[in-house]
Write a protein that holds these residues in place. Structure first.
Motif, PDB file in Angstrom:
ATOM      1  N   GLU A 114     -14.202  12.323  36.244  1.00 32.69           N
ATOM      2  CA  GLU A 114     -13.117  13.098  37.318  1.00 32.69           C
ATOM      3  C   GLU A 114     -12.260  14.054  36.779  1.00 32.69           C
ATOM      4  OE1 GLU A 114     -11.859  10.126  39.996  1.00 32.69           O
ATOM      5  OE2 GLU A 114     -13.766   9.608  40.792  1.00 32.69           O
ATOM      6  N   LYS A 115     -12.645  14.666  36.036  1.00 24.99           N
ATOM      7  CA  LYS A 115     -11.741  15.776  35.400  1.00 24.99           C
ATOM      8  C   LYS A 115     -12.686  16.618  34.415  1.00 24.99           C
ATOM      9  CE  LYS A 115      -9.635  14.176  31.125  1.00 24.99           C
ATOM     10  NZ  LYS A 115      -8.375  13.759  30.444  1.00 24.99           N
ATOM     11  N   ASP A 116     -12.134  18.095  34.123  1.00 22.32           N
ATOM     12  CA  ASP A 116     -12.945  18.995  33.449  1.00 22.32           C
ATOM     13  C   ASP A 116     -13.064  18.753  32.005  1.00 22.32           C
ATOM     14  OD1 ASP A 116     -14.605  21.325  33.040  1.00 22.32           O
ATOM     15  OD2 ASP A 116     -12.864  22.707  33.572  1.00 22.32           O
ATOM     16  N   LEU A 117     -14.014  18.424  31.415  1.00 18.27           N
ATOM     17  CA  LEU A 117     -14.296  18.179  29.980  1.00 18.27           C
ATOM     18  C   LEU A 117     -15.031  19.284  29.306  1.00 18.27           C
ATOM     19  CD1 LEU A 117     -14.784  14.168  29.991  1.00 18.27           C
ATOM     20  CD2 LEU A 117     -12.563  15.410  29.838  1.00 18.27           C
ATOM     21  N   GLN A 118     -14.721  19.726  28.100  1.00 14.79           N
ATOM     22  CA  GLN A 118     -15.771  20.449  27.563  1.00 14.79           C
ATOM     23  C   GLN A 118     -16.438  19.297  26.395  1.00 14.79           C
ATOM     24  OE1 GLN A 118     -13.951  23.613  25.334  1.00 14.79           O
ATOM     25  NE2 GLN A 118     -15.876  24.289  24.316  1.00 14.79           N
ATOM     26  N   VAL A 119     -17.752  19.055  26.862  1.00 17.11           N
ATOM     27  CA  VAL A 119     -18.244  17.876  26.458  1.00 17.11           C
ATOM     28  C   VAL A 119     -19.069  18.550  24.809  1.00 17.11           C
ATOM     29  CG1 VAL A 119     -20.426  16.304  26.085  1.00 17.11           C
ATOM     30  CG2 VAL A 119     -18.941  16.595  28.191  1.00 17.11           C
ATOM     31  N   VAL A 120     -18.807  17.798  23.673  1.00 10.85           N
ATOM     32  CA  VAL A 120     -19.400  18.331  22.300  1.00 10.85           C
ATOM     33  C   VAL A 120     -20.699  17.473  22.029  1.00 10.85           C
ATOM     34  CG1 VAL A 120     -19.025  18.269  19.944  1.00 10.85           C
ATOM     35  CG2 VAL A 120     -16.878  18.686  21.400  1.00 10.85           C
ATOM     36  N   SER A 121     -20.576  16.133  22.316  1.00  8.66           N
ATOM     37  CA  SER A 121     -21.728  15.250  22.087  1.00  8.66           C
ATOM     38  C   SER A 121     -21.734  14.202  22.951  1.00  8.66           C
ATOM     39  CB  SER A 121     -21.868  14.879  20.538  1.00  8.66           C
ATOM     40  OG  SER A 121     -23.050  14.036  20.354  1.00  8.66           O
ATOM     41  N   CYS A 122     -22.872  13.399  22.946  1.00  9.64           N
ATOM     42  CA  CYS A 122     -22.699  12.147  23.940  1.00  9.64           C
ATOM     43  C   CYS A 122     -24.058  11.203  23.372  1.00  9.64           C
ATOM     44  CB  CYS A 122     -22.895  12.669  25.267  1.00  9.64           C
ATOM     45  SG  CYS A 122     -22.815  11.115  26.471  1.00  9.64           S
ATOM     46  N   SER A 123     -23.978  10.073  23.568  1.00 15.30           N
ATOM     47  CA  SER A 123     -24.768   8.937  23.094  1.00 15.30           C
ATOM     48  C   SER A 123     -24.733   8.018  24.037  1.00 15.30           C
ATOM     49  CB  SER A 123     -24.609   8.591  21.447  1.00 15.30           C
ATOM     50  OG  SER A 123     -25.844   8.027  21.510  1.00 15.30           O
ATOM     51  N   VAL A 124     -25.760   6.958  24.213  1.00  8.40           N
ATOM     52  CA  VAL A 124     -25.745   5.804  25.019  1.00  8.40           C
ATOM     53  C   VAL A 124     -26.688   4.839  24.533  1.00  8.40           C
ATOM     54  CG1 VAL A 124     -27.754   6.386  26.429  1.00  8.40           C
ATOM     55  CG2 VAL A 124     -25.981   4.981  27.325  1.00  8.40           C
ATOM     56  N   ASN A 125     -25.815   3.421  24.419  1.00 10.03           N
ATOM     57  CA  ASN A 125     -26.794   2.309  23.667  1.00 10.03           C
ATOM     58  C   ASN A 125     -27.537   1.683  24.619  1.00 10.03           C
ATOM     59  OD1 ASN A 125     -24.861   0.778  24.854  1.00 10.03           O
ATOM     60  ND2 ASN A 125     -23.784   0.018  23.087  1.00 10.03           N
ATOM     61  N   LEU A 178     -20.978   6.717  24.972  1.00  7.94           N
ATOM     62  CA  LEU A 178     -20.106   7.336  23.834  1.00  7.94           C
ATOM     63  C   LEU A 178     -19.967   8.932  24.144  1.00  7.94           C
ATOM     64  CD1 LEU A 178     -18.021   6.889  21.391  1.00  7.94           C
ATOM     65  CD2 LEU A 178     -20.014   7.256  20.021  1.00  7.94           C
ATOM     66  N   VAL A 179     -18.837   9.256  24.271  1.00  4.72           N
ATOM     67  CA  VAL A 179     -18.635  10.935  24.711  1.00  4.72           C
ATOM     68  C   VAL A 179     -17.702  11.432  23.858  1.00  4.72           C
ATOM     69  CG1 VAL A 179     -17.905  12.594  26.406  1.00  4.72           C
ATOM     70  CG2 VAL A 179     -19.096  10.532  27.119  1.00  4.72           C
ATOM     71  N   SER A 180     -18.120  12.597  23.088  1.00  8.55           N
ATOM     72  CA  SER A 180     -16.839  13.370  22.417  1.00  8.55           C
ATOM     73  C   SER A 180     -16.601  14.507  23.018  1.00  8.55           C
ATOM     74  CB  SER A 180     -17.422  13.425  20.781  1.00  8.55           C
ATOM     75  OG  SER A 180     -18.477  14.331  20.709  1.00  8.55           O
ATOM     76  N   PHE A 181     -15.452  14.853  23.075  1.00  8.86           N
ATOM     77  CA  PHE A 181     -15.257  16.147  24.042  1.00  8.86           C
ATOM     78  C   PHE A 181     -13.797  16.920  23.323  1.00  8.86           C
ATOM     79  CE2 PHE A 181     -12.962  12.622  25.950  1.00  8.86           C
ATOM     80  CZ  PHE A 181     -11.682  12.946  26.095  1.00  8.86           C
ATOM     81  N   VAL A 182     -13.682  17.970  23.632  1.00  8.31           N
ATOM     82  CA  VAL A 182     -12.565  18.853  23.220  1.00  8.31           C
ATOM     83  C   VAL A 182     -11.503  18.632  24.412  1.00  8.31           C
ATOM     84  CG1 VAL A 182     -11.714  21.215  22.855  1.00  8.31           C
ATOM     85  CG2 VAL A 182     -13.673  20.569  22.141  1.00  8.31           C
ATOM     86  N   GLN A 183     -10.147  18.479  23.837  1.00  6.68           N
ATOM     87  CA  GLN A 183      -9.252  18.435  24.735  1.00  6.68           C
ATOM     88  C   GLN A 183      -7.907  19.671  24.298  1.00  6.68           C
ATOM     89  OE1 GLN A 183      -7.389  14.622  25.256  1.00  6.68           O
ATOM     90  NE2 GLN A 183      -6.674  15.106  27.023  1.00  6.68           N
ATOM     91  N   PHE A 222     -12.002  13.920  20.929  1.00  8.86           N
ATOM     92  CA  PHE A 222     -11.596  12.331  21.132  1.00  8.86           C
ATOM     93  C   PHE A 222     -13.085  11.713  21.520  1.00  8.86           C
ATOM     94  CE2 PHE A 222      -7.157  12.136  21.668  1.00  8.86           C
ATOM     95  CZ  PHE A 222      -6.666  13.558  21.930  1.00  8.86           C
ATOM     96  N   TYR A 223     -13.055  10.492  21.022  1.00 11.47           N
ATOM     97  CA  TYR A 223     -14.156   9.746  21.324  1.00 11.47           C
ATOM     98  C   TYR A 223     -13.791   8.443  22.327  1.00 11.47           C
ATOM     99  CZ  TYR A 223     -16.441  11.743  17.466  1.00 11.47           C
ATOM    100  OH  TYR A 223     -17.029  12.875  16.260  1.00 11.47           O
ATOM    101  N   CYS A 224     -14.310   8.634  23.105  1.00  9.32           N
ATOM    102  CA  CYS A 224     -14.375   7.760  24.548  1.00  9.32           C
ATOM    103  C   CYS A 224     -15.510   6.715  24.719  1.00  9.32           C
ATOM    104  CB  CYS A 224     -13.611   8.211  25.646  1.00  9.32           C
ATOM    105  SG  CYS A 224     -12.393   9.299  25.540  1.00  9.32           S
ATOM    106  N   ILE A 225     -15.118   5.438  24.832  1.00 10.95           N
ATOM    107  CA  ILE A 225     -16.301   4.623  25.232  1.00 10.95           C
ATOM    108  C   ILE A 225     -16.095   4.094  26.569  1.00 10.95           C
ATOM    109  CG2 ILE A 225     -17.451   2.467  24.538  1.00 10.95           C
ATOM    110  CD1 ILE A 225     -16.643   2.950  21.716  1.00 10.95           C
ATOM    111  N   TYR A 226     -17.246   4.349  27.415  1.00  5.40           N
ATOM    112  CA  TYR A 226     -17.055   3.916  28.777  1.00  5.40           C
ATOM    113  C   TYR A 226     -18.324   2.795  29.195  1.00  5.40           C
ATOM    114  CZ  TYR A 226     -13.688   7.420  29.751  1.00  5.40           C
ATOM    115  OH  TYR A 226     -12.621   7.997  29.646  1.00  5.40           O
ATOM    116  N   LYS A 227     -18.133   1.698  29.544  1.00  5.22           N
ATOM    117  CA  LYS A 227     -18.900   0.584  29.845  1.00  5.22           C
ATOM    118  C   LYS A 227     -19.496   1.108  31.274  1.00  5.22           C
ATOM    119  CE  LYS A 227     -21.194  -3.159  28.761  1.00  5.22           C
ATOM    120  NZ  LYS A 227     -22.243  -3.330  27.831  1.00  5.22           N
ATOM    121  N   LEU A 228     -20.694   0.985  31.207  1.00  7.48           N
ATOM    122  CA  LEU A 228     -21.325   1.459  32.707  1.00  7.48           C
ATOM    123  C   LEU A 228     -21.726   0.303  33.533  1.00  7.48           C
ATOM    124  CD1 LEU A 228     -23.515   4.411  31.317  1.00  7.48           C
ATOM    125  CD2 LEU A 228     -21.312   4.536  32.430  1.00  7.48           C
TER     126      LEU A 228
END
Length: 126
Positions: A81-92, A98-103, A120-126
């Motif tokens: 729920e915010k504007d991110l510039q996504v660099v890469s992403c992966s899911v297990n 797992l999302v890496s983005f520019v802030q 930054f690298y952020c991990i979110y459990k879905l």
């Protein structure tokens, strides 16, 4: 002997209609998909062949989806729920995203690191 190549995945053919059906309408924050082609893009292709893609809604929130090449089905993963510039992403397998983005420096007021951007690298459990 000729090598013949064929596309196994087309973002606008395999994902855009699903997004239009699922996310368009009076209560949705996503514009009709025709207007979001510039924000719809592939973020990563996993080893198992699943494709992670993202797009932004009217409020610039970032929507992440997963397309399975084998079943030809889409799945909503997460919405930031915010504007991110996504660099890469992966899911297990456990659906941890797992999302890496520019802030920008403006967004990280409490940090003392110099520079315009940081990843930054952020991990979110879905």
């Amino acid at each position: 002997m000729l090598l013949q190549l064929s596309a196994a995945f087309d973002l606008h053919q395999d994902v855009a209609p699903w997004l239009a059906e699922r996310l368009s309408g009076p209560k949705a924050d996503l514009d009709p998909v025709e207007n979001n082609y510039e924000t719809l893009h592939v973020v990563n292709v996993e080893r198992n062949g699943k494709v992670i893609y993202s797009c932004k809604d009217k409020k610039r929130n970032v929507f992440f989806g997963l397309y399975d090449l084998h079943t030809r089905k889409n799945e909503h993963l997460y919405t930031f729920e915010k504007d991110l510039q996504v660099v890469s992403c992966s899911v297990n397998r456990e659906k941890t995203l797992l999302v890496s983005f520019v802030q920008s420096a403006k967004q990280r007021r409490n940090e003392l690191q110099p520079g315009n951007t940081v990843i930054f690298y952020c991990i979110y459990k879905l």
